[in-house]
Design a protein around this motif. Sequence first.
Motif, mmCIF file in Angstrom:
data_model
loop_
_atom_site.group_PDB
_atom_site.id
_atom_site.type_symbol
_atom_site.label_atom_id
_atom_site.label_comp_id
_atom_site.label_asym_id
_atom_site.label_seq_id
_atom_site.Cartn_x
_atom_site.Cartn_y
_atom_site.Cartn_z
ATOM 1 N N PRO A 73 -2.306 11.366 15.364
ATOM 2 C CA PRO A 73 -1.349 10.253 15.524
ATOM 3 C C PRO A 73 -1.588 9.443 16.791
ATOM 4 O O PRO A 73 -1.533 8.224 16.771
ATOM 5 N N PHE A 82 12.230 6.433 15.073
ATOM 6 C CA PHE A 82 12.818 7.271 14.024
ATOM 7 C C PHE A 82 14.306 6.978 13.843
ATOM 8 O O PHE A 82 14.977 6.495 14.751
ATOM 9 N N TYR A 88 13.865 12.823 23.745
ATOM 10 C CA TYR A 88 13.802 14.173 24.307
ATOM 11 C C TYR A 88 15.057 14.401 25.140
ATOM 12 O O TYR A 88 15.240 13.749 26.168
ATOM 13 N N GLN A 90 16.268 16.526 27.205
ATOM 14 C CA GLN A 90 16.331 17.025 28.584
ATOM 15 C C GLN A 90 15.699 16.051 29.571
ATOM 16 O O GLN A 90 15.702 16.304 30.758
ATOM 17 N N ARG A 151 3.697 2.046 24.799
ATOM 18 C CA ARG A 151 2.358 2.475 24.392
ATOM 19 C C ARG A 151 1.424 1.294 24.175
ATOM 20 O O ARG A 151 0.220 1.486 24.041
ATOM 21 N N PRO B 185 15.906 18.833 15.265
ATOM 22 C CA PRO B 185 15.457 17.717 14.423
ATOM 23 C C PRO B 185 13.923 17.616 14.387
ATOM 24 O O PRO B 185 13.296 17.592 15.447
ATOM 25 N N GLU B 187 12.115 15.193 13.779
ATOM 26 C CA GLU B 187 11.607 13.931 14.334
ATOM 27 C C GLU B 187 11.161 14.096 15.786
ATOM 28 O O GLU B 187 10.258 13.398 16.247
ATOM 29 N N LEU B 188 11.836 14.999 16.511
ATOM 30 C CA LEU B 188 11.459 15.222 17.903
ATOM 31 C C LEU B 188 10.009 15.648 18.005
ATOM 32 O O LEU B 188 9.258 15.173 18.850
ATOM 33 N N LYS B 190 7.729 15.143 15.723
ATOM 34 C CA LYS B 190 6.869 14.029 15.298
ATOM 35 C C LYS B 190 6.707 13.016 16.425
ATOM 36 O O LYS B 190 5.592 12.531 16.680
ATOM 37 N N ALA B 191 7.824 12.711 17.090
ATOM 38 C CA ALA B 191 7.756 11.732 18.182
ATOM 39 C C ALA B 191 6.803 12.216 19.268
ATOM 40 O O ALA B 191 6.006 11.446 19.802
ATOM 41 N N ALA B 192 6.875 13.511 19.570
ATOM 42 C CA ALA B 192 6.007 14.056 20.610
ATOM 43 C C ALA B 192 4.541 13.986 20.187
ATOM 44 O O ALA B 192 3.657 13.746 21.005
ATOM 45 N N ARG B 193 4.306 14.178 18.896
ATOM 46 C CA ARG B 193 2.909 14.089 18.433
ATOM 47 C C ARG B 193 2.400 12.657 18.526
ATOM 48 O O ARG B 193 1.255 12.425 18.899
ATOM 49 N N VAL B 194 3.260 11.694 18.157
ATOM 50 C CA VAL B 194 2.854 10.293 18.279
ATOM 51 C C VAL B 194 2.580 9.970 19.745
ATOM 52 O O VAL B 194 1.671 9.218 20.069
ATOM 53 N N ASP B 195 3.364 10.587 20.646
ATOM 54 C CA ASP B 195 3.154 10.390 22.078
ATOM 55 C C ASP B 195 1.898 11.097 22.579
ATOM 56 O O ASP B 195 1.563 10.985 23.756
ATOM 57 N N ALA B 197 1.213 14.473 22.555
ATOM 58 C CA ALA B 197 1.315 15.839 23.065
ATOM 59 C C ALA B 197 0.757 16.817 22.041
ATOM 60 O O ALA B 197 0.902 16.632 20.843
ATOM 61 N N GLN B 205 7.074 21.562 27.104
ATOM 62 C CA GLN B 205 7.855 20.462 27.686
ATOM 63 C C GLN B 205 8.990 19.967 26.801
ATOM 64 O O GLN B 205 9.939 19.374 27.298
ATOM 65 N N ILE B 206 8.885 20.165 25.485
ATOM 66 C CA ILE B 206 9.933 19.654 24.597
ATOM 67 C C ILE B 206 10.793 20.794 24.040
ATOM 68 O O ILE B 206 12.018 20.771 24.131
ATOM 69 N N PRO B 209 12.620 23.677 26.855
ATOM 70 C CA PRO B 209 13.813 23.216 27.573
ATOM 71 C C PRO B 209 15.033 23.039 26.669
ATOM 72 O O PRO B 209 16.158 23.075 27.139
ATOM 73 N N MET B 210 14.791 22.833 25.374
ATOM 74 C CA MET B 210 15.921 22.667 24.453
ATOM 75 C C MET B 210 16.438 23.990 23.930
ATOM 76 O O MET B 210 17.398 24.019 23.169
#
Lengths: 362, 297
Positions: A73, A82, A88, A90, A151, B185, B187-188, B190-195, B197, B205-206, B209-210
Amino acid sequence: MESSVSIRDLSLDFGSVKVLQSLDLEVAKGEFIVLLGPSGCGKSTLLNCIAGLLDVSEGQIFIGGKNVTWAEPKDRGIGMVFQSYALYPQMTVERNLSFGLRVSGMPKAEIEQRVNRAAEILQIQPLLGRKPANLSGGQRQRVAIGRALVRDVDVFLFDEPLSNLDAKLRSDLRVEIKRLHHRLKNTMIYVTHDQIEALTLADRIAIMKNGTIQQLADPHTIYNRPVNLYVAGFIGSPSMNFLEGTLNPANQTFVADDGTVVPVGTYAFETPVSGSTKAVLGVRPEHILIGEDAKSKPFTQEVEIEIVEPMGSDTLAWTKIAGKAVTFRCDSDVVITSGQKILIGFDPARGSIFNAETTNRI
Amino acid sequence: MAVDTLEPRGMRPRPFFTPRKIIIYSLLFFISVYYLFPMYVMIVTSLKSLDEARGGNIFALPIKVTFDPWFKAWDTACTGLYCEGLKVGFLNSMKITIPSVIVSVLIASINGYALVNWRFKGSEVFFVILLFGSFIPYQVMLYPLVIILRELHMFSTLQGVILIHTVFGMPILTLLFRNYFASLPPELFKAARVDGAGFWRIFIQIMVPMSLPIFVVAMILQITGIWNDFLFGVIFAGNQNYPMTVQLNNIVNSTQGVKEYNVNMAATILTGLVPLAVYFISGKWFVRGIAAGAVKG
């Protein structure tokens, strides 16, 4: 037109369930494409495939001319927003925005500059130090958009970004997304089940059903010249009125099942029709006129009003034509009451005729 | 009757003594008495001299309070051949529990995360097999395990018993973490993968902490489970590494001399102190973790 996202013969199945079926889609650079359809039609799945969050079973995906079918991705040059915001929890807003940039190891100064630019565009500078839990829904979605913005990518993917917001915020943010598109001129692919969002935002709409694209066209064409019964019924609220009957090309009439005759001489046929055909005539509620305006139309009939629904901006009335429930829209200043007899009429040229068997537009 | 004619307005009056409340509180009272009474007997007995403990009423308060039994239990009570008290066992239990808890929670959390977010071919089957493991009574596996550890040259060692605890904690802990991560969720992720990570960054990191509440739940389960374990300790740890529970048993069940009830009680309380303290300190987190949906589904 230079192509930005290009999907060729894409299929995806989960076991025996075919979610996407040999789908083709060309998105031009800077174009705003909306994927519209009911839940389960595969629109979000398609978006996830473009993002690289789902592996495809068959076919190829090109972004910016590069084959990214197997790419991660992050390497596809996309940003994604989304429905559930997916911030995130935290991290502060600032950390949320910069996360992707920090992952890629960008120098601090540039990260700061990009975050500030995104925050300025979305007017979220005062929120940078807060945690997502202390933001309202609208603010959260702005931050989520900002995360895609920093980005600096060519393609934005939106997965029902406004569905979790209340009606007022939704229409505000809708305009803002449109404004953003005008300003940035990025390619945007936007998934929604809300036809108002689709009609207002899109350069072109792709109507999806069961993993296939039914029609891909600009909003005006989709609304006025739907290619089949499904698209006609899906777009428009209240939805299009349908009369079933037989089309006789010889004397240019449509005869409804109860014998009501509608002259269709003014209708522009897609394809020449030979011999009488089972057909469905569709007319939008706002194309049915009343009183003086109705008189000049090819089809007129006196009907009894059953129910009147005042909507504020206009009034919706229910009646029957050829034994079928029909709605029509009239000015809110017109006084009509249920039980009243009224003359209505329409021009089939503004309607749509579909083959009853193939359900395709004739 | 001015009160009856009063028109209802504002907050409805709530009488304190309703039948409902009386029943609930009396029930709670009797249940707590039922559970606290043995504790009471243990504490008062441990504070009596041996003569008093043997001669008097077990429910009576000590006439003369003495802490000698506690010192004896900790320092000089005989566990088999050695008379060094429980302190050796305490140290051993620490040496077993701390690494076991850390290693098992770490591995199980990664397991759960991978099972939810990085599905691989056969991951479901893998999970089912893992779960199946938790239904086999582990007494069945003792003998094969002894052989395996012998072949690994880990029998009668600290590492051996740590390995056993880690392995046996895996099914329930993995289930715990898997269900928790599944409730976050998607999506969290997925969002991290798009970012951009990757596996470890998303986890550290994601996800972590949760997931503080569920980590606390897992730690509590493991600390109490491993601290209270007797069977694995007595079989796999070896004489020099016997945990506190085994040494407690050796003190209480020693067959020579007089039964020192006061010392036994003190030793038992000492052994139970660690899990007790863990619950008191982290009880709030435990409830929060359970409430966070860790145990449903």
